[in-house]
Design an enzyme around this catalytic site. Structure first.
Site, PDB file in Angstrom:
ATOM      1  N   PRO A 113       0.823  -1.216   0.000  1.00 43.57           N
ATOM      2  CA  PRO A 113       0.000   0.000   0.000  1.00 43.57           C
ATOM      3  C   PRO A 113       0.856   1.265   0.000  1.00 43.57           C
ATOM      4  CG  PRO A 113      -0.690  -1.537   1.715  1.00 43.57           C
ATOM      5  CD  PRO A 113       0.618  -2.013   1.196  1.00 43.57           C
ATOM      6  N   GLU A 114       0.531   2.176  -0.902  1.00 41.91           N
ATOM      7  CA  GLU A 114       1.210   3.474  -0.982  1.00 41.91           C
ATOM      8  C   GLU A 114       0.154   4.547  -0.685  1.00 41.91           C
ATOM      9  OE1 GLU A 114       3.475   3.720  -4.656  1.00 41.91           O
ATOM     10  OE2 GLU A 114       3.800   1.571  -4.671  1.00 41.91           O
TER      11      GLU A 114
END
Ligand SMILES: [Zn+2]
Length: 272
Positions: free
Chosen positions: A2-3
């Site tokens: 996840p960014e």
């Protein structure tokens, strides 16, 4: 992995469904998941507290409690923060389970058990904030700020963009996508990037992040939104994990190379 767009998507969902709820019980199922407190201190500091805010800083999901404490969750590679009904079985990857006063549960887990929740006081919140660079979707992130980050730096552009102390929230997916959009080779020295390229890169970073948020993030394997759904941005990716497929701009096959230990996707013709 996840960014920024994935964590932002989770935060927006939690704002809708858990903001204002009170945490009635905490179960720490995996002690190492909690940082900055023992599981017992963590439970004492969190139980009975109202959730007074939900937000994001870089790749951290922030949950503010009415007692002034803040939870900073980092999903690392495969972490999830999902709102569940209590009768849904708790999977074996769950690390921390928060019971809420409306009967729902907020479950934090990670297939690889790398996910962490830091329990922060005011001082630690300040330290976290100052350790991270500019928020790329904020008004503070201007072309001038981008130019300042690149100026005189011999570092290659990709590792520089991945370094959270300059720009917070970018990871492998969106750096590859932004460099492609801007037509910049990821191995270029930061200081070699022209003013025109700097402006293109600045715009490209904001575009790829905003587009992914609109698509509720990219699910490659593990990422899930807080309601358990997958993100829809994978089909919108132009080069990332598209090795051998035609470049959407010129048709040349997308190549994968290793840069600073990270798999990197480029169009060898469009990116110089
Ligand atoms: Zn191309």
């Amino acid at each position: 992995m996840p960014e920024l767009p994935e964590v932002e998507t989770v935060a927006r969902h939690l704002q809708k469904v858990v903001l204002g709820r009170t945490i009635t019980q905490v179960r720490v199922l995996y002690g190492k998941a909690v940082e900055g407190a023992t599981p017992e201190e963590f439970a004492r500091g969190v139980q009975g507290q109202k959730i007074s805010g939900v937000g994001r800083r870089g790749k951290y999901l922030l949950i503010d409690l009415a007692n002034g404490r803040r939870l900073a969750a980092h999903l690392r590679l495969s972490g999830r923060m999902i709102v569940s009904a209590p009768w849904e079985p708790i999977d074996k990857y769950a690390q921390v389970v928060f019971s809420l006063d409306d009967g729902q549960e907020l479950r934090f887990g990670d297939v690889r058990k790398f996910g962490r929740i830091a329990f922060l006081g005011e001082r630690e919140c300040g330290a976290l904030h100052s350790r991270l660079g500019v928020e790329p979707l904020s008004d503070d992130f201007t072309v001038e700020v981008m130019a300042e980050i690149l100026r005189d730096r011999k570092t290659r552009i990709k590792p520089l963009l991945l370094d959270q102390k300059f720009i917070a929230g970018l990871g492998n997916i969106y750096v590859d996508e932004a460099l492609f959009l801007a037509g910049i080779h990821p191995a270029r020295e930061a200081r070699s990037i022209s003013p025109e390229e700097t402006a293109r890169l600045h715009g490209a970073i904001r575009r790829v992040l905003a587009a992914s948020i609109a698509n509720r993030g990219t699910t490659l394997v593990d990422y899930r939104n807080a309601d358990g759904s997958r993100g829809n941005n994978r089909e919108a990716l132009l080069v990332f994990r598209r090795t051998g497929q035609p470049c959407p701009r010129c048709g040349t096959a997308v190549e994968r190379l290793k840069l600073g230990g990270r798999g990197t996707h480029i169009c060898p013709k469009c990116q110089r």
